[in-house]
Structure formats: C-alpha cells, structure tokens
Scaffold this active site. Sequence first.
Site, mmCIF file in Angstrom:
data_model
loop_
_atom_site.group_PDB
_atom_site.id
_atom_site.type_symbol
_atom_site.label_atom_id
_atom_site.label_comp_id
_atom_site.label_asym_id
_atom_site.label_seq_id
_atom_site.Cartn_x
_atom_site.Cartn_y
_atom_site.Cartn_z
ATOM 1 C CB SER A 80 -0.934 -0.038 1.214
ATOM 2 O OG SER A 80 -1.925 0.956 1.122
ATOM 3 C CG ASN A 81 -0.370 4.724 -1.121
ATOM 4 O OD1 ASN A 81 -0.986 5.507 -0.419
ATOM 5 N ND2 ASN A 81 -0.923 4.096 -2.160
#
Length: 207
Positions: free
Chosen positions: A21-22
């Site tokens: 993810s981020n």
Amino acid sequence: MKILITAGPTREPLDPVRFISNRSTGKMGFALAQAAAEAGHTVTLVAGPVTLPTPAGVRRIDVCTALEMLDAVTQALPACEAFISCAAVADWRPETCSSTKLKKSEMSGTLRLVRNPDILRTVRPLKGTRKFVGFAAETGEPTAEAARKLRDKGLDLIVANDVTAPGAGFATETNRVTLLTPDGSREALPLMDKLEVARRIIAWLEA
Ligand code: CTP
C-alpha cells in the site's frame, strides 16, 4: 452538482495478513467530500482503507483494492457531473493472493507484481462533459510532472503538491498546492488547511 470523489490509499493483498500500500491517510479526499457537501453538492465518496469518519451528508462506498475502486468509480460516474480523483491508487498488485497465510519457507524473497489499471485513464471514455480533477503527489518540484499528467490523463484541473515540503504530504492537516489547467495557467496557493484547499477546488468546479 453531483460529485464523485476517491480518497485514501488502495491496499493490495498478498495473503490474509500481508499487503502492499502507501502512506495516504485520506485526509485530503475526505476534506474535499466535506467541503463539497457543505457547499450543497451531492457527494459520493469512494474510500480506500482509512480510519476517518464519513463527513455529514456524504454517501460513502468503502473499497480495498485498485480493482474494487475502479469498479465503484465506473458504477458511480455516469450519475455524476464531476470526478475528483484524489486517491493514491497502488500502481501494482501482487500477481497472486493466497487465501491462507504464506509461510516464510514458501516465499522466495522475490515478489511478482502486475500493473493495476489507471482509473482516470480507464474511465476517460465516459468523460463527456464531466469535469475531471486529478492530483499529482511528487517528491520535489511538482509542476512539470503535474503538467504532463494533466495532459496525458485528459484532465480539466490537476492539483500538484510536493509531499516532502514542510506542512504538506501525508497525514498532515495542511497542504501547499499549485492548481494547473490545460490553458497553461498556474495558481500557487499558500500553505493552508486541507479543508481550505478543498474549498478552493470545489469553488473552481463551481466556477
Ligand atoms: N491515478 C489513477 N489510477 C492509478 C494511479 C493514479 O486514477 N492507477 C490517479 C490519481 O488518483 C491522481 C493521478 O492519477 O489523480 C495521478 O496519480 P499519481 O500517482 O501522481 O501518478 P501516476 O499516474 O501513478 O504516475 P507516476 O507513477 O509516473 O507518478
């Protein structure tokens, strides 16, 4: 107006306990949803996995992956007059997702990834007279890259920001952005609260 907004990261699972993810927290997208609803617009908010409360009066659709976000956007877009793509969509996902927790003895140390679709590009054929607004989060001076994305993605407005600048970026309450339009105009806004940035973007759409 009926406005569709995406917010937050997407999460791309590898198995039931791991994902890529981020750092997006969804604050900017949720501020946009709040500002739009407060201005009297009908808002559909497609949210990746975030921990924020839904702004009053906003219809929220929770998604996890980029493919789920694309699906939700494709369904909601025809009924909307504007699309603000604020989400930090993961560009890649693991090639396979195991239904059971992978044992480290089964993992090679190399993760095979496949490209996720670009949501803005994918729904571009549905654009018609709708206004499309994108974001460009860069590290360093953002406007050259933002101008390229504005053109490449066929947007009406792009909001550029340097996520490493003081007071800007992930999990902050404030942002410093530059608004770019296809006619070449650039408006650099001062450091301001994300809700105030959101109000400026909604005012641009209204104008
Ligand atoms: N975006 C999208 N679908 C993706 C990736 C990005 O719709 N798979 C949208 C974002 O919501 C944003 C804009 O495209 O409005 C720019 O996103 P950004 O991550 O800055 O750019 P990328 O297209 O991913 O380009 P690069 O990786 O080269 O920076």
